[in-house]
Design a protein around this motif. Structure first.
Motif, PDB file in Angstrom:
ATOM      1  N   CYS A 102      42.916  43.247  46.229  1.00  7.33           N
ATOM      2  CA  CYS A 102      41.885  42.630  45.811  1.00  7.33           C
ATOM      3  C   CYS A 102      41.027  43.028  45.278  1.00  7.33           C
ATOM      4  O   CYS A 102      40.148  42.694  44.153  1.00  7.33           O
ATOM      5  N   ARG A 126      46.285  43.493  39.010  1.00  7.81           N
ATOM      6  CA  ARG A 126      45.238  42.737  39.796  1.00  7.81           C
ATOM      7  C   ARG A 126      44.401  43.312  40.146  1.00  7.81           C
ATOM      8  O   ARG A 126      44.798  43.929  40.947  1.00  7.81           O
ATOM      9  N   LYS A 131      33.527  41.263  43.109  1.00  6.62           N
ATOM     10  CA  LYS A 131      34.053  40.551  43.919  1.00  6.62           C
ATOM     11  C   LYS A 131      32.388  39.166  44.865  1.00  6.62           C
ATOM     12  O   LYS A 131      31.675  39.675  44.458  1.00  6.62           O
ATOM     13  N   GLU A 164      37.770  40.237  37.700  1.00  9.83           N
ATOM     14  CA  GLU A 164      37.666  38.423  37.487  1.00  9.83           C
ATOM     15  C   GLU A 164      36.272  38.974  37.333  1.00  9.83           C
ATOM     16  O   GLU A 164      34.916  39.992  37.203  1.00  9.83           O
ATOM     17  N   GLN A 182      39.453  36.957  35.368  1.00  8.55           N
ATOM     18  CA  GLN A 182      39.457  35.760  35.922  1.00  8.55           C
ATOM     19  C   GLN A 182      38.356  34.809  36.592  1.00  8.55           C
ATOM     20  O   GLN A 182      36.956  35.409  36.717  1.00  8.55           O
ATOM     21  N   ALA A 185      37.792  30.989  42.864  1.00  4.47           N
ATOM     22  CA  ALA A 185      37.439  29.046  43.566  1.00  4.47           C
ATOM     23  C   ALA A 185      35.819  29.111  43.635  1.00  4.47           C
ATOM     24  O   ALA A 185      35.446  28.164  43.050  1.00  4.47           O
ATOM     25  N   ARG A 186      35.414  30.281  43.447  1.00  2.12           N
ATOM     26  CA  ARG A 186      34.247  29.402  44.034  1.00  2.12           C
ATOM     27  C   ARG A 186      32.840  29.511  42.729  1.00  2.12           C
ATOM     28  O   ARG A 186      32.536  28.785  42.767  1.00  2.12           O
ATOM     29  N   ARG A 237      45.448  28.094  44.756  1.00  3.42           N
ATOM     30  CA  ARG A 237      45.107  29.331  45.732  1.00  3.42           C
ATOM     31  C   ARG A 237      44.519  28.413  47.092  1.00  3.42           C
ATOM     32  O   ARG A 237      44.095  29.965  48.064  1.00  3.42           O
ATOM     33  N   ASP A 269      48.760  31.207  43.993  1.00  2.00           N
ATOM     34  CA  ASP A 269      48.173  32.812  44.836  1.00  2.00           C
ATOM     35  C   ASP A 269      48.644  32.623  46.328  1.00  2.00           C
ATOM     36  O   ASP A 269      47.470  31.435  46.952  1.00  2.00           O
ATOM     37  N   HIS A 272      45.529  35.085  49.364  1.00  2.00           N
ATOM     38  CA  HIS A 272      44.131  33.873  49.776  1.00  2.00           C
ATOM     39  C   HIS A 272      44.887  32.002  50.352  1.00  2.00           C
ATOM     40  O   HIS A 272      43.824  32.038  51.493  1.00  2.00           O
ATOM     41  N   GLU A 298      47.965  39.698  46.920  1.00  2.24           N
ATOM     42  CA  GLU A 298      47.449  41.773  47.044  1.00  2.24           C
ATOM     43  C   GLU A 298      48.635  41.911  47.547  1.00  2.24           C
ATOM     44  O   GLU A 298      48.737  41.481  48.551  1.00  2.24           O
TER      45      GLU A 298
HETATM   46  C1  PEP Z   1      40.097  37.181  44.170  1.00  2.00           C
HETATM   47  O1  PEP Z   1      41.766  36.837  43.348  1.00  2.00           O
HETATM   48  O2  PEP Z   1      40.306  38.250  44.822  1.00  2.00           O
HETATM   49  C2  PEP Z   1      39.482  35.628  45.196  1.00  2.00           C
HETATM   50  C3  PEP Z   1      38.155  36.423  45.660  1.00  2.00           C
HETATM   51  O3  PEP Z   1      40.229  34.502  44.913  1.00  2.00           O
HETATM   52  P1  PEP Z   1      39.423  33.506  45.215  1.00  2.00           P
HETATM   53  O4  PEP Z   1      38.256  33.141  44.085  1.00  2.00           O
HETATM   54  O5  PEP Z   1      41.122  32.665  44.756  1.00  2.00           O
HETATM   55  O6  PEP Z   1      38.951  33.532  46.585  1.00  2.00           O
END
Ligand code: PEP
Ligand code: MN
Length: 331
Positions: A102, A126, A131, A164, A182, A185-186, A237, A269, A272, A298
Motif C-alpha cells: 500500500c 505499486r 498517502k 499516487e 495514480q 478514489a477519494r 476498486r 483492484d 481495497h 497489494e
Molecule cells: C491505494 O491504492 O493505496 C489507495 C489509497 O486506493 P483507493 O484510492 O482506491 O482507496
C-alpha cells in the motif's frame, strides 16, 4: 458532435474544420483513427448547427454524440485504447499485473517486495509515497523520499512504477518519478488535480470513487482527456454498499458496462474492495474472467507489521499462487 473526415482528407482540411468550429465559439479536438480522422466538438451549449461544416472540403458526415462524456466515449472512438508504457501495452488483451505494498515504508521494504512480486510475474510495482489516509493521525507516506526509493526499485528490478499524486501540487514531483500516475478514489472528483493530470506527460490510473456511478467516473476521465492527456486507465476498486462482509463491494459489472460505452482500458483492484486478503485471489480471478485489462494488488512481505492496509495485503506466497491461478484464465 463528431465531424468525420473522408479517408483521403488532408491535414489542412482537418485544420480548416477545427478553425471553423473555433469560429463558432467551440473547441475541435482531432481524433486520428486507423482509416480516417474525426474532429470531436467540445464546449457546445446546445445542439450544434452542422450546416457550415457539412459543406467543407474533406468532410464526410457529422454524427451526434449522445453521451455527456465525449472524448472517452466509444461513439467517438470505436477502437479500444491501448496504453503503451515502457514496453507494456495495457488494454490489448493480455492483463497487466501491478503489485506491491500500500505504502512505501523504507528502501529495504520496497526492494524486498519488488523482487518477490517480480519473481512471480508482476510487471508494474505499486506503492504510495503520498498517502490519502482517512485519519490525519495515520501514516501519511514518505513523500519525495518514497519517490526516490521507487526510482531505485525501477533501476534495480526493471519494474515500472505506479504511484499516487494526492493533489495538484505534489503531482509535479510524482510526475518526475512515476511511469503511471495514480489518482485515488477519494480524489476522483478533485477537479484541479484532474485538470493538472490532463497536462501530465505520463499515463493516469484513475480509480473509481466508492460513491461514483460509471457516468461520474467517465466524466472525471473526460476532465483529464479534455486537457490533452488521452492516456487514461480506469480502475474499479469497490464501492460502498450496505454489505458489510467486505470493506467495499467489488462491482465487477463495471467492467463490461464500461467496455460497452468507453474505449478506455479498465483494471481491477481487488485489495481495497475486499479489505481482507482471504478474498483477494477469488476476486482477482473474477476480474480476469469478466475481461479486466489488469489487476492492482497489494502485497507485503510482513503484513502484520505493514504501516497501512496490512489486513488486505497478500503474503508473497499468496501472490505467487494468485499469478498461477489467473494464468489458466488468460487466453
Ligand atoms: C491505494 O491504492 O493505496 C489507495 C489509497 O486506493 P483507493 O484510492 O482506491 O482507496
Ligand atoms: Mn492501500
Amino acid at each position: 458532435m463528431l465531424v468525420v473526415m473522408k479517408n483521403d482528407a488532408t491535414e489542412e482540411q482537418v485544420q480548416a474544420v477545427i478553425r471553423e468550429i473555433e469560429g463558432m465559439g467551440m473547441r475541435g479536438v482531432p481524433m486520428p483513427g486507423s482509416l480516417r480522422t474525426a474532429v470531436c466538438i467540445l464546449g457546445n451549449k446546445g445542439p450544434v448547427d452542422d450546416s457550415r461544416l457539412l459543406v467543407m472540403e474533406g468532410v464526410k458526415e457529422t454524427i451526434r454524440v449522445t453521451k455527456p462524456y465525449k472524448l472517452v466515449s466509444r461513439e467517438t472512438h470505436p477502437q479500444p485504447t491501448v496504453i503503451a508504457v515502457g514496453g507494456l501495452r495495457i488494454g490489448e488483451g493480455k492483463p497487466v499485473i501491478m503489485a506491491g505494498p500500500c505504502a512505501i515504508e523504507s528502501e529495504e521494504q520496497a526492494l524486498t517486495i519488488a523482487h518477490l512480486v517480480k519473481k512471480s510475474g508482476a510487471q508494474v510495482f505499486r506503492g504510495g509515497a503520498f498517502k490519502p489516509r482517512t485519519s490525519p493521525y495515520s501514516f501519511q507516506g514518505l513523500g519525495e523520499e518514497g519517490l526516490k526509493i521507487l526510482d531505485k526499485v525501477r533501476q534495480e528490478t526493471g519494474l515500472l512504477i505506479v504511484t499516487e499524486a494526492t493533489d495538484h501540487i505534489n503531482i509535479e514531483v510524482v510526475e518526475q518519478y512515476a511511469d503511471i500516475i495514480q489518482i485515488g478514489a477519494r480524489n476522483m472528483q478533485n477537479y484541479s488535480l484532474l485538470r493538472r493530470a490532463g497536462h501530465a506527460s505520463k499515463p493516469i490510473l484513475l480509480k473509481r470513487s466508492f460513491a461514483a456511478t460509471i457516468e461520474e467516473l467517465l466524466m472525471s476521465a473526460e476532465y483529464i482527456t479534455s486537457e490533452g492527456n488521452n492516456q487514461v486507465i480506469l480502475c474499479e476498486r469497490g464501492i460502498r454498499t450496505f454489505a458489510d462482509n467486505t470493506r467495499n463491494t467489488l462491482d465487477l459489472s463495471a467492467i463490461p458496462s464500461i467496455k460497452e460505452v468507453s474505449h478506455l482500458p479498465i483494471i481491477v483492484d481487488p485489495s481495497h474492495a475486499a479489505g481482507r486478503r482471504e478474498y483477494v485471489i477469488s476476486l482477482s480471478k473474477g476480474a480476469i474472467a469478466v475481461g479486466a485489462d489488469g489487476l492492482l494488488v497489494e502485497v507485503h512481505h510482513d503484513p502484520p507489521h505493514a504501516l497501512s492496509d496490512g489486513m488486505q495485503s497478500l503474503y508473497p506466497e499468496q501472490f505467487a499462487e494468485l499469478m498461477k491461478e489467473i494464468k489458466g484464465l488468460i487466453p
